[in-house]
Design a protein around this motif. Structure first.
Motif, PDB file in Angstrom:
ATOM      1  N   TYR A  31       0.843  -1.193   0.000  1.00  0.00           N
ATOM      2  CA  TYR A  31       0.000   0.000   0.000  1.00  0.00           C
ATOM      3  C   TYR A  31       0.881   1.248   0.000  1.00  0.00           C
ATOM      4  CZ  TYR A  31      -3.772  -3.147   1.538  1.00  0.00           C
ATOM      5  OH  TYR A  31      -4.702  -4.157   1.639  1.00  0.00           O
ATOM      6  N   GLY A  32       0.549   2.194  -0.840  1.00  0.00           N
ATOM      7  CA  GLY A  32       1.190   3.499  -0.808  1.00  0.00           C
ATOM      8  C   GLY A  32       0.344   4.449   0.017  1.00  0.00           C
ATOM      9  N   LEU A  33       0.901   4.954   1.119  1.00  0.00           N
ATOM     10  CA  LEU A  33       0.203   5.917   1.970  1.00  0.00           C
ATOM     11  C   LEU A  33       0.814   7.288   1.689  1.00  0.00           C
ATOM     12  CD1 LEU A  33      -1.821   6.500   4.293  1.00  0.00           C
ATOM     13  CD2 LEU A  33       0.069   6.078   5.879  1.00  0.00           C
ATOM     14  N   LEU A  34       0.056   8.130   1.003  1.00  0.00           N
ATOM     15  CA  LEU A  34       0.612   9.366   0.460  1.00  0.00           C
ATOM     16  C   LEU A  34      -0.090  10.594   1.023  1.00  0.00           C
ATOM     17  CD1 LEU A  34       0.759   8.212  -3.282  1.00  0.00           C
ATOM     18  CD2 LEU A  34       2.459   7.836  -1.477  1.00  0.00           C
ATOM     19  N   GLY A  35       0.583  11.711   0.926  1.00  0.00           N
ATOM     20  CA  GLY A  35       0.017  12.975   1.390  1.00  0.00           C
ATOM     21  C   GLY A  35       1.136  13.961   1.657  1.00  0.00           C
ATOM     22  N   ARG A  36       0.767  15.202   1.809  1.00  0.00           N
ATOM     23  CA  ARG A  36       1.766  16.243   2.059  1.00  0.00           C
ATOM     24  C   ARG A  36       2.219  16.214   3.515  1.00  0.00           C
ATOM     25  NH1 ARG A  36       0.310  21.394  -1.818  1.00  0.00           N
ATOM     26  NH2 ARG A  36       0.011  20.165  -3.705  1.00  0.00           N
ATOM     27  N   ASN A  37       3.273  16.974   3.798  1.00  0.00           N
ATOM     28  CA  ASN A  37       3.741  17.079   5.183  1.00  0.00           C
ATOM     29  C   ASN A  37       2.620  17.589   6.079  1.00  0.00           C
ATOM     30  OD1 ASN A  37       6.346  16.247   4.557  1.00  0.00           O
ATOM     31  ND2 ASN A  37       7.080  18.321   4.178  1.00  0.00           N
ATOM     32  N   GLY A  38       2.461  16.942   7.228  1.00  0.00           N
ATOM     33  CA  GLY A  38       1.434  17.368   8.170  1.00  0.00           C
ATOM     34  C   GLY A  38       0.047  16.874   7.853  1.00  0.00           C
ATOM     35  N   ALA A  39      -0.077  15.970   6.877  1.00  0.00           N
ATOM     36  CA  ALA A  39      -1.401  15.486   6.481  1.00  0.00           C
ATOM     37  C   ALA A  39      -2.013  14.548   7.510  1.00  0.00           C
ATOM     38  CB  ALA A  39      -1.321  14.786   5.120  1.00  0.00           C
ATOM     39  N   GLY A  40      -1.169  13.888   8.329  1.00  0.00           N
ATOM     40  CA  GLY A  40      -1.682  12.937   9.315  1.00  0.00           C
ATOM     41  C   GLY A  40      -1.170  11.522   9.119  1.00  0.00           C
ATOM     42  N   LYS A  41      -0.285  11.333   8.137  1.00  0.00           N
ATOM     43  CA  LYS A  41       0.195   9.982   7.824  1.00  0.00           C
ATOM     44  C   LYS A  41       0.956   9.365   8.988  1.00  0.00           C
ATOM     45  CE  LYS A  41       2.781  11.202   4.395  1.00  0.00           C
ATOM     46  NZ  LYS A  41       2.704  12.669   4.641  1.00  0.00           N
ATOM     47  N   THR A  42       1.916  10.096   9.542  1.00  0.00           N
ATOM     48  CA  THR A  42       2.731   9.542  10.621  1.00  0.00           C
ATOM     49  C   THR A  42       1.892   9.255  11.857  1.00  0.00           C
ATOM     50  OG1 THR A  42       4.753  10.606   9.815  1.00  0.00           O
ATOM     51  CG2 THR A  42       4.695   9.996  12.150  1.00  0.00           C
ATOM     52  N   THR A  43       0.946  10.142  12.171  1.00  0.00           N
ATOM     53  CA  THR A  43       0.037   9.895  13.302  1.00  0.00           C
ATOM     54  C   THR A  43      -0.726   8.597  13.099  1.00  0.00           C
ATOM     55  OG1 THR A  43      -0.214  12.242  13.784  1.00  0.00           O
ATOM     56  CG2 THR A  43      -1.953  10.782  14.577  1.00  0.00           C
ATOM     57  N   PHE A  44      -1.232   8.390  11.884  1.00  0.00           N
ATOM     58  CA  PHE A  44      -1.959   7.151  11.596  1.00  0.00           C
ATOM     59  C   PHE A  44      -1.067   5.933  11.798  1.00  0.00           C
ATOM     60  CE2 PHE A  44      -2.627   3.785   8.435  1.00  0.00           C
ATOM     61  CZ  PHE A  44      -3.819   3.280   8.928  1.00  0.00           C
ATOM     62  N   MET A  45       0.162   5.993  11.299  1.00  0.00           N
ATOM     63  CA  MET A  45       1.063   4.850  11.405  1.00  0.00           C
ATOM     64  C   MET A  45       1.441   4.558  12.856  1.00  0.00           C
ATOM     65  SD  MET A  45       3.475   5.227   7.988  1.00  0.00           S
ATOM     66  CE  MET A  45       3.642   7.013   8.009  1.00  0.00           C
ATOM     67  N   GLU A  46       1.574   5.602  13.655  1.00  0.00           N
ATOM     68  CA  GLU A  46       1.911   5.387  15.060  1.00  0.00           C
ATOM     69  C   GLU A  46       0.742   4.771  15.835  1.00  0.00           C
ATOM     70  OE1 GLU A  46       3.288   9.210  16.365  1.00  0.00           O
ATOM     71  OE2 GLU A  46       5.366   8.731  15.861  1.00  0.00           O
ATOM     72  N   ILE A  47      -0.486   5.163  15.494  1.00  0.00           N
ATOM     73  CA  ILE A  47      -1.653   4.547  16.137  1.00  0.00           C
ATOM     74  C   ILE A  47      -1.779   3.094  15.698  1.00  0.00           C
ATOM     75  CG2 ILE A  47      -4.160   4.611  16.387  1.00  0.00           C
ATOM     76  CD1 ILE A  47      -4.039   7.636  15.973  1.00  0.00           C
ATOM     77  N   LEU A  48      -1.597   2.844  14.406  1.00  0.00           N
ATOM     78  CA  LEU A  48      -1.669   1.480  13.889  1.00  0.00           C
ATOM     79  C   LEU A  48      -0.636   0.580  14.553  1.00  0.00           C
ATOM     80  CD1 LEU A  48      -2.668  -0.639  11.846  1.00  0.00           C
ATOM     81  CD2 LEU A  48      -1.062   0.330  10.184  1.00  0.00           C
ATOM     82  N   SER A  49       0.530   1.132  14.837  1.00  0.00           N
ATOM     83  CA  SER A  49       1.613   0.344  15.435  1.00  0.00           C
ATOM     84  C   SER A  49       1.459   0.163  16.933  1.00  0.00           C
ATOM     85  CB  SER A  49       2.960   1.013  15.146  1.00  0.00           C
ATOM     86  OG  SER A  49       3.147   1.162  13.756  1.00  0.00           O
ATOM     87  N   GLY A  50       0.446   0.794  17.527  1.00  0.00           N
ATOM     88  CA  GLY A  50       0.224   0.652  18.959  1.00  0.00           C
ATOM     89  C   GLY A  50       1.080   1.566  19.801  1.00  0.00           C
ATOM     90  N   HIS A  51       1.737   2.559  19.187  1.00  0.00           N
ATOM     91  CA  HIS A  51       2.601   3.474  19.940  1.00  0.00           C
ATOM     92  C   HIS A  51       1.793   4.542  20.674  1.00  0.00           C
ATOM     93  CE1 HIS A  51       6.306   2.537  17.197  1.00  0.00           C
ATOM     94  NE2 HIS A  51       5.786   1.463  17.766  1.00  0.00           N
TER      95      HIS A  51
END
Length: 284
Positions: A31-51
């Motif tokens: 899966y390609g998870l795309l978006g501009r800086n500050g779009a929310g991608k990293t937040t999503f990945m950290e929640i998905l990872s249980g962090h």
């Protein structure tokens, strides 16, 4: 492993990082998870990872919340663009620690990649260049064999040849053993052919989730006179349009052959360009 995202929202004081997003990833794909800086991608990945946890809504993996859930988190490997490892550890100690945590760890692959990227097992993380530290992250991500493997800009500092080798090994390992790989990157043109499905996030909202092959085959730009283009797009899904001096270009989901039959100039839209059009502030 099935990932379900239901009305997920994450707020940091007065900033809304994720805004009520919902979708499912129900099969192993790249899966390609795309978006501009500050779009929310990293937040999503950290929640998905249980962090971290969301403010409301939920993410579940096989119907379980990943936060503070050892059984689930040992099936998820998140490699970020930096600060993945304690600086005083040696490379060999990093690999040893992760080999204990991940049940499917592949020692042979890890050893092979250490040689491929010319890493010294006795070197401390704090002595590694940025590129070498990125290479260590790539090694951990690939060798973890985690059913959900997430790469968030994993190759900062790597030159073009090293990145190309990473893409090749990633694809080889994926073909040998399918897993869910989520890849977030700004170098979209380099890796877009790897993607089987694309998700685009803008301002914390999911603006697109589509099979990559559909995007390649059905997304196009059509150009002609304003009247010709307006006539063609009136019953189409329009991504965006612009006009100048009596001419118009529109970006649409549509049949390329149909557009050609209408006498319009037709071109495919690269995924990187599509992401830019969909995330422009003016009416994204």
């Amino acid at each position: 492993m099935r990932i379900d995202v239901k009305n997920l929202t994450k707020r940091y004081k007065d900033k809304l990082a994720l805004d009520n997003i919902s979708f499912s990833l129900d099969e192993p794909k790249i899966y390609g998870l795309l978006g501009r800086n500050g779009a929310g991608k990293t937040t999503f990945m950290e929640i998905l990872s249980g962090h971290i946890i969301g403010s409301s809504g939920e993410i579940t993996i096989d119907d379980e919340n990943p936060f503070d859930n050892g059984r689930i988190t040992e099936s998820i490997c998140l490699i970020k663009e930096g600060n993945n490892f304690k600086k005083d550890l040696k490379v060999k100690n990093v690999l040893r620690i992760y080999s204990i945590f991940y049940p499917n760890w592949d020692n042979a692959l890890a050893d092979e990649l250490v040689k491929e990227y010319n890493l010294s097992p006795n070197a401390k993380v704090k002595t590694l260049s940025k590129g070498m530290e990125s290479a260590l992250g790539i090694i951990v991500g690939l060798a973890s064999k985690a059913p959900i493997t997430i790469f968030d800009e994993p190759y900062i500092g790597l030159d073009a040849a090293a990145r190309k080798k990473f893409y090749e090994i990633l694809l080889e390992e994926y073909e040998l053993e399918k897993r869910t790989i989520i890849f977030s990157t700004h170098l979209i043109d380099e890796v877009s052919l790897l993607f089987e499905e694309v998700l685009i996030i803008q301002d914390g909202k999911l603006v697109l989730k589509e099979e990559a092959e559909v995007l390649r085959n059905k997304t196009c730009s059509v150009s002609g006179t304003v009247q010709e283009v307006e006539d063609f797009i009136k019953d189409k899904d329009i991504i965006g349009k612009k006009q100048l001096a009596g001419m118009m270009t529109a970006y649409v989901y549509g049949d390329m052959e149909q557009a050609k039959s209408a006498g319009l100039n037709v071109e495919g839209v690269p995924i990187q360009e599509l992401m830019i059009y969909l995330t422009e502030n003016k009416g994204a």
